[in-house]
Write a protein that holds these residues in place. Structure first.
Motif, PDB file in Angstrom:
ATOM      1  N   PRO A   1       0.967  -1.267  -0.044  1.00 50.54           N
ATOM      2  CA  PRO A   1      -0.052   0.019   0.046  1.00 50.54           C
ATOM      3  C   PRO A   1       0.756   1.196  -0.060  1.00 50.54           C
ATOM      4  CG  PRO A   1       0.170  -0.904   2.132  1.00 50.54           C
ATOM      5  CD  PRO A   1       0.833  -1.687   1.407  1.00 50.54           C
ATOM      6  N   THR A   2       2.028   1.091   0.304  1.00 50.03           N
ATOM      7  CA  THR A   2       2.744   2.615   0.455  1.00 50.03           C
ATOM      8  C   THR A   2       2.889   3.160  -0.585  1.00 50.03           C
ATOM      9  OG1 THR A   2       4.235   1.307   2.313  1.00 50.03           O
ATOM     10  CG2 THR A   2       4.827   3.294   1.644  1.00 50.03           C
ATOM     11  N   LEU A   3       3.409   2.604  -1.732  1.00 51.20           N
ATOM     12  CA  LEU A   3       3.446   3.461  -3.099  1.00 51.20           C
ATOM     13  C   LEU A   3       2.422   3.930  -3.487  1.00 51.20           C
ATOM     14  CD1 LEU A   3       5.531   4.490  -5.143  1.00 51.20           C
ATOM     15  CD2 LEU A   3       5.306   2.516  -6.314  1.00 51.20           C
ATOM     16  N   ALA A   4       1.451   3.251  -3.464  1.00 52.02           N
ATOM     17  CA  ALA A   4      -0.094   3.759  -3.869  1.00 52.02           C
ATOM     18  C   ALA A   4      -0.582   4.849  -3.056  1.00 52.02           C
ATOM     19  CB  ALA A   4      -0.964   2.411  -4.079  1.00 52.02           C
ATOM     20  N   SER A   5      -0.532   4.677  -1.708  1.00 52.92           N
ATOM     21  CA  SER A   5      -0.659   5.775  -0.751  1.00 52.92           C
ATOM     22  C   SER A   5       0.269   7.323  -1.125  1.00 52.92           C
ATOM     23  CB  SER A   5      -0.514   5.232   0.493  1.00 52.92           C
ATOM     24  OG  SER A   5      -0.656   6.320   1.648  1.00 52.92           O
ATOM     25  N   ALA A   6       1.265   6.939  -1.570  1.00 49.82           N
ATOM     26  CA  ALA A   6       2.294   7.988  -1.819  1.00 49.82           C
ATOM     27  C   ALA A   6       2.046   8.904  -3.081  1.00 49.82           C
ATOM     28  CB  ALA A   6       3.647   7.717  -1.814  1.00 49.82           C
ATOM     29  N   SER A   7       1.508   7.790  -3.871  1.00 45.36           N
ATOM     30  CA  SER A   7       1.236   8.493  -5.287  1.00 45.36           C
ATOM     31  C   SER A   7      -0.320   8.930  -4.987  1.00 45.36           C
ATOM     32  CB  SER A   7       0.899   7.163  -6.211  1.00 45.36           C
ATOM     33  OG  SER A   7       2.144   6.600  -6.440  1.00 45.36           O
ATOM     34  N   ASN A   8      -0.887   8.481  -4.176  1.00 44.54           N
ATOM     35  CA  ASN A   8      -2.278   9.582  -3.949  1.00 44.54           C
ATOM     36  C   ASN A   8      -1.979  10.937  -3.731  1.00 44.54           C
ATOM     37  OD1 ASN A   8      -5.163   9.170  -3.907  1.00 44.54           O
ATOM     38  ND2 ASN A   8      -5.321   9.312  -1.770  1.00 44.54           N
ATOM     39  N   HIS A   9      -0.811  11.266  -2.991  1.00 50.40           N
ATOM     40  CA  HIS A   9      -0.524  12.647  -2.827  1.00 50.40           C
ATOM     41  C   HIS A   9       0.113  13.446  -4.216  1.00 50.40           C
ATOM     42  CE1 HIS A   9      -1.617  12.730   1.437  1.00 50.40           C
ATOM     43  NE2 HIS A   9      -0.982  11.505   1.509  1.00 50.40           N
ATOM     44  N   SER A  10       0.664  12.756  -4.952  1.00 51.68           N
ATOM     45  CA  SER A  10       0.959  13.270  -6.253  1.00 51.68           C
ATOM     46  C   SER A  10      -0.391  13.534  -7.025  1.00 51.68           C
ATOM     47  CB  SER A  10       1.644  12.283  -7.071  1.00 51.68           C
ATOM     48  OG  SER A  10       3.185  11.975  -6.592  1.00 51.68           O
ATOM     49  N   ALA A  11      -1.261  12.511  -6.756  1.00 52.48           N
ATOM     50  CA  ALA A  11      -2.515  12.929  -7.338  1.00 52.48           C
ATOM     51  C   ALA A  11      -3.388  14.469  -6.852  1.00 52.48           C
ATOM     52  CB  ALA A  11      -3.462  11.809  -7.334  1.00 52.48           C
ATOM     53  N   PHE A  12      -3.214  14.519  -5.472  1.00 54.09           N
ATOM     54  CA  PHE A  12      -3.807  15.637  -4.967  1.00 54.09           C
ATOM     55  C   PHE A  12      -2.923  16.752  -5.509  1.00 54.09           C
ATOM     56  CE2 PHE A  12      -5.254  13.052  -1.077  1.00 54.09           C
ATOM     57  CZ  PHE A  12      -6.490  12.863  -1.585  1.00 54.09           C
ATOM     58  N   ASN A  13      -1.739  16.814  -5.743  1.00 53.54           N
ATOM     59  CA  ASN A  13      -1.143  17.933  -6.287  1.00 53.54           C
ATOM     60  C   ASN A  13      -1.111  18.085  -7.702  1.00 53.54           C
ATOM     61  OD1 ASN A  13       1.274  19.485  -4.391  1.00 53.54           O
ATOM     62  ND2 ASN A  13       0.586  17.426  -3.506  1.00 53.54           N
ATOM     63  N   LEU A  14      -1.351  17.291  -8.423  1.00 58.72           N
ATOM     64  CA  LEU A  14      -1.897  17.286  -9.815  1.00 58.72           C
ATOM     65  C   LEU A  14      -3.188  18.143  -9.899  1.00 58.72           C
ATOM     66  CD1 LEU A  14      -0.894  13.790 -11.701  1.00 58.72           C
ATOM     67  CD2 LEU A  14       0.216  16.160 -12.051  1.00 58.72           C
ATOM     68  N   ALA A  15      -4.317  17.626  -8.568  1.00 58.50           N
ATOM     69  CA  ALA A  15      -5.353  18.428  -8.623  1.00 58.50           C
ATOM     70  C   ALA A  15      -5.382  19.897  -8.218  1.00 58.50           C
ATOM     71  CB  ALA A  15      -6.186  17.625  -7.713  1.00 58.50           C
ATOM     72  N   ASN A  16      -4.091  20.157  -7.365  1.00 62.47           N
ATOM     73  CA  ASN A  16      -3.728  21.379  -7.150  1.00 62.47           C
ATOM     74  C   ASN A  16      -3.486  22.310  -8.507  1.00 62.47           C
ATOM     75  OD1 ASN A  16      -2.742  23.701  -6.216  1.00 62.47           O
ATOM     76  ND2 ASN A  16      -1.545  22.619  -4.417  1.00 62.47           N
ATOM     77  N   ALA A  17      -2.607  21.660  -9.332  1.00 60.37           N
ATOM     78  CA  ALA A  17      -2.149  22.442 -10.252  1.00 60.37           C
ATOM     79  C   ALA A  17      -3.213  22.333 -11.559  1.00 60.37           C
ATOM     80  CB  ALA A  17      -1.055  21.687 -10.984  1.00 60.37           C
ATOM     81  N   GLY A  18      -3.926  21.268 -11.649  1.00 62.97           N
ATOM     82  CA  GLY A  18      -5.028  21.411 -12.731  1.00 62.97           C
ATOM     83  C   GLY A  18      -6.021  22.261 -12.291  1.00 62.97           C
ATOM     84  N   GLY A  19      -6.558  22.198 -11.091  1.00 64.02           N
ATOM     85  CA  GLY A  19      -7.536  22.791 -10.571  1.00 64.02           C
ATOM     86  C   GLY A  19      -7.389  24.268 -10.636  1.00 64.02           C
ATOM     87  N   ALA A  20      -6.297  24.836 -10.328  1.00 65.68           N
ATOM     88  CA  ALA A  20      -5.714  26.231 -10.076  1.00 65.68           C
ATOM     89  C   ALA A  20      -5.608  26.668 -11.709  1.00 65.68           C
ATOM     90  CB  ALA A  20      -4.557  26.437  -9.530  1.00 65.68           C
ATOM     91  N   TRP A  21      -5.282  26.005 -12.692  1.00 65.12           N
ATOM     92  CA  TRP A  21      -5.014  26.280 -14.022  1.00 65.12           C
ATOM     93  C   TRP A  21      -6.467  26.491 -14.696  1.00 65.12           C
ATOM     94  CZ3 TRP A  21      -6.538  23.445 -18.768  1.00 65.12           C
ATOM     95  CH2 TRP A  21      -5.855  24.467 -19.768  1.00 65.12           C
ATOM     96  N   LEU A  22      -7.476  25.577 -14.458  1.00 63.27           N
ATOM     97  CA  LEU A  22      -8.945  25.610 -15.109  1.00 63.27           C
ATOM     98  C   LEU A  22      -9.518  26.947 -14.543  1.00 63.27           C
ATOM     99  CD1 LEU A  22      -9.717  21.881 -15.416  1.00 63.27           C
ATOM    100  CD2 LEU A  22      -9.169  23.534 -17.187  1.00 63.27           C
ATOM    101  N   GLY A  23      -9.437  26.916 -13.200  1.00 60.41           N
ATOM    102  CA  GLY A  23     -10.069  28.354 -12.366  1.00 60.41           C
ATOM    103  C   GLY A  23      -9.492  29.605 -12.780  1.00 60.41           C
TER     104      GLY A  23
END
Length: 419
Positions: free
Chosen positions: A321-343
């Motif tokens: 579970p560790t790599l998948a769990s860590a990758s979830n935070h990569s996903a959150f930061n992609l959400a950060n960048a993508g959401g900010a760009w679209l907004g």
């Protein structure tokens, strides 16, 4: 809850402070280093890139390192990155410091979530993970406003020095309070990488990217909305950001027990509520007291998605579970960048300061759709059945249409609720 969770929460507080404080310090950094505010904005992107790259890379490289030692190494790298940012002689060096500070972010939360879940009995694991994330939410109530004020009065370098000191305190707490937790014998880089190929893990990560992007489509421009749409003065921006942090904390507190009780319904409910709040936001923003209530609700329902998403990928990754769990935070930061760009694109198109809200609602709907699709495609669940009678040989007749159960004689052991 064990004291070890306090050490993880203190670490999360430091990480949350350094992640979000740059948004408030951009004008100070730009003035001091002789660059523009938009150019200084690359410092936010540098940290996010560090998270996206560091989460899978450092987790994979540390897959054979005992969990406590891994946490200490990651926090040490965090201290180095913030100290380097404080001492940076120029913009390029500061950019590098922010990148280094972001590298351990996802890996720390990935390893920390696994450690937190192992510190408590079965049935309380989501609550333990949520307690760790409380440090991140409290950072938005206390850490970010205080660090911003410190940077405005003593200079932005003082802010990063203080964050580095917080990292040293976290190092001491981790060393003192976290027990020794060995890695599994079968756990290695290849084993961890195989976990990411699981369809449910991929869909969980995509849910995080789209669903959480809805939050950042608005949060990224909340300061401007405070003055341009809500009608508050600049002195009220810190208060509005703190109210968002209070909402985040309330959401984290609620998400833990709800996720332990019913994981997927909690995720569906949070994403659905996020959609409603974002759709109502432009309609209520001009009534000051109602706008403040909506800011709190946005933080609450937005952050309520994080714990079920974290637990979902950890469970679906099974023994790695560790790599998948860590990758979830990569996903959150992609959400950060993508959401900010679209907004930002919506604002640049002339649709108004509240236009990121309906954009965020569309993203939340996309995340909810992916989550529902993942549930329908979940092949881990066998045909539902219920026990009718147990035979003398220990077998049992079953009838379709009831919750999944593993039969042993006349006793049944039911699967985890909400899955």
């Amino acid at each position: 809850m064990p004291l070890a969770l306090l050490a993880l929460a203190v670490s999360a507080f430091g990480i949350g402070t350094t992640e979000f404080v740059m948004m408030g310090l951009l004008p100070n950094v730009a003035d001091d280093l002789g660059t523009s505010v938009p150019t200084a904005g690359y410092l936010v992107s540098a940290y996010a890139i560090g998270v996206v790259l560091g989460a899978p890379l450092l987790t994979a490289l540390g897959s054979r390192i005992p969990r406590k030692r891994m946490l200490l190494l990651l926090m040490a790298l965090f201290v180095v990155g913030n100290a380097a940012s404080a001492l940076a002689p120029g913009f390029g060096w500061l950019l590098a410091g922010r990148l280094i500070a972001g590298l351990p972010h996802g890996a720390f939360f990935g390893v920390g979530a696994v450690v937190a879940a192992r510190l408590v009995p079965e049935g309380r694991q989501a609550r333990a993970v949520a307690r760790m994330f409380l440090g991140l939410t409290v950072a938005n109530i206390v850490g970010v406003p205080a660090a911003t004020l410190l940077g405005q009065h003593l200079g932005w370098r003082a802010t990063f020095l203080v964050v580095a000191v917080i990292g040293l305190v976290a190092l001491a707490a981790l060393s003192r309070l976290i027990p020794q937790i060995p890695v599994a014998e079968h756990q290695d880089v290849r084993h961890e990488l195989r976990a990411l190929r699981d369809r449910q893990v991929i869909l969980g990560l995509l849910t995080a990217v789209f669903g959480f992007a809805g939050v950042f489509a608005v949060y990224s421009y909340l300061s401007s909305m405070t003055t341009e749409a809500m009608g508050f003065g600049e002195s009220s921006v810190t208060l509005v950001l703190a109210l968002f942090g209070i909402g985040m904390t309330l959401g984290a507190l609620a998400a833990g027990p709800l996720t332990d009780r019913a994981l997927r319904p909690t995720l569906f409910g949070a994403l659905g509520a996020l959609t409603v709040v974002l759709l109502l936001f432009p309609l209520t923003v001009h009534v000051k007291w109602l706008a403040l209530v909506m800011v709190i609700l946005l933080g609450a329902v937005g952050f309520m998605t994080t714990t079920p998403l974290q637990m979902l990928v950890m469970r679906k990754a099974k023994d790695a579970p560790t790599l998948a769990s860590a990758s979830n935070h990569s996903a959150f930061n992609l959400a950060n960048a993508g959401g900010a760009w679209l907004g930002g694109a919506a604002i640049s198109a002339g649709w108004g300061w509240t236009s990121p809200a309906p954009v965020g609602a569309a993203l939340a709907v996309a995340g909810l759709s992916i989550a529902v699709t993942a549930t329908l495609l979940d092949r881990d669940r066998v045909t539902p059945s219920r026990v009718v009678a147990g035979g003398p040989d220990g077998t049992a007749d079953t009838v379709a249409g009831a919750p999944e159960a593993h039969v042993a004689g006349r006793q049944t052991v039911r699967s985890a609720p909400g899955e």
